[in-house]
Design an enzyme around this catalytic site. Structure first.
Site, PDB file in Angstrom:
ATOM      1  CB  CYS A 130       2.156  -0.124  16.615  1.00 41.06           C
ATOM      2  SG  CYS A 130       3.236   0.676  16.962  1.00 41.06           S
TER       3      CYS A 130
ATOM      4  CB  THR B  83      -0.432  -9.715  17.030  1.00 46.77           C
ATOM      5  OG1 THR B  83       0.035  -8.182  17.979  1.00 46.77           O
ATOM      6  CG2 THR B  83      -0.260 -11.760  17.427  1.00 46.77           C
TER       7      THR B  83
ATOM      8  CG  LEU C 250      -2.650  -0.920   1.041  1.00 46.75           C
ATOM      9  CD1 LEU C 250      -2.517  -1.023   2.340  1.00 46.75           C
ATOM     10  CD2 LEU C 250      -3.118  -0.906  -0.396  1.00 46.75           C
TER      11      LEU C 250
ATOM     12  CD  GLU D 279      -2.587  -2.670  16.600  1.00 52.32           C
ATOM     13  OE1 GLU D 279      -2.235  -1.737  16.880  1.00 52.32           O
ATOM     14  OE2 GLU D 279      -2.804  -3.808  15.813  1.00 52.32           O
TER      15      GLU D 279
END
Length: 319
Positions: free
Chosen positions: A147, A93, A43, A246
């Site tokens: 993150c 993860t 991306l 997340e």
């Protein structure tokens, strides 16, 4: 003791902060005498390619810095290549776990910087507005695509109502738009697919009973770009997906606590352990609580500060 280069380092980086994270990996590897194969996200490949162009311009010897573009399959092939001596990976993860499996076949050392579900803990404080700004910065900067985003907000009961009122007021003033415009305070997400994923998590939170204080939708006035309104949830249960997983978007979840020990317990009740931001006017409390949070990074009365002299990483499933 003899110090020597490890050999060929594979550096696999994500799409958020692509040039920054590439620099973090490439510079120390080259300084140690290693060669690097840099694999950017499909991306955001342009900054890595520009970095390679700069390397050519300064006459870096051919083959010292190599950029390989491609999707996840390319990253998997790179991680499992028998000529690789070291892997440095930043990303989710789930993908980090897959990288570990690929690396295990060749028994190659790997460094992982993975996802997070970090907390911001606000105790009684004299600087409520500064804390509000810190909380917003920790969850809404880069459209929440960080993150270490402190997307779980723990508020002491004594300041809870006042803090939420100020937080809602300031969040409502945020301006979405072109990131190149100086009046814009939040830009779009990376892609339509990611926008859909974040909106699905927001809808699930609503269905599970979380209360939307502000946001929770695509902005009706934005016709171009993958925007989502800065979103704040209240009445969030600790078993809800929005509290535990997340989001990687501008979504903040709030809960209330009464005691210091309760705040520590809630903050540690996560499969991730990347960071936490603690706000208090009591310096002893800041130090005491920070030492008991199981994370790699602790910020005191600030949020998302990066000290380049220090390591960056976490515990548990944050790598």
């Amino acid at each position: 003791i003899r110090w020597q280069p490890m050999g060929v380092v594979a550096a696999i980086i994500p799409w958020n902060y692509p040039l920054l994270i590439a620099s973090w990996k490439v510079a120390p590897a080259l300084a140690a005498g290693c060669t690097v194969v840099l694999k950017p996200s499909e991306l955001t490949p342009l900054t890595a390619l520009e970095l390679a162009t700069i390397a050519e311009t300064i006459n870096l010897p051919p083959g010292v810095l190599n950029v390989v573009t491609g999707d996840g399959n390319t990253g998997s092939l790179l991680a499992s290549h028998p000529k690789i001596s070291k892997i440095s990976f930043t990303g989710s993860t789930e993908v980090g776990s897959a990288v570990m499996k690929s690396v295990s076949r060749n028994i190659v050392p790997v460094s992982l910087e993975l996802g997070g579900k970090s907390s911001a803990i606000v105790f009684d404080t004299e600087n409520v507005d500064e804390c509000v700004a810190g909380v917003m910065m920790g969850c809404f900067s880069n459209s929440g695509q960080i993150c270490s985003a402190t997307s779980r907000l723990l508020l002491h009961k004594h300041i809870h109502d006042d803090f939420i009122e100020r937080l809602n007021h300031k969040t409502g003033k945020m301006k979405l738009g072109d990131p190149m415009e100086h009046t814009t305070t939040m830009g779009p997400l990376i892609s339509k697919a990611h926008q859909i994923r974040v909106l699905e998590m927001i809808e699930k939170a609503k269905n599970e009973g979380a209360k939307v204080l502000i946001g929770g939708n695509k902005p009706l006035y934005m016709n171009n770009g993958w925007f989502i309104e800065p979103t704040i949830f209240h009445n969030v249960g600790r078993k809800m997906e929005i509290w535990n997983k997340e989001v990687f978007g501008p979504v903040l979840s709030i809960t209330k606590f009464e005691t210091e020990q309760e705040a520590i317990e809630i903050a540690n009740d996560s499969e991730y352990g990347l960071a936490t931001a603690i706000f208090s006017s009591d310096q002893e409390k800041l130090s005491r609580v920070g030492q008991q949070i199981d994370v790699g990074i602790v910020w005191e009365n600030c949020n998302q500060s990066v000290m380049y002299e220090l390591p960056w990483g976490g515990t548990k499933k944050s790598g």
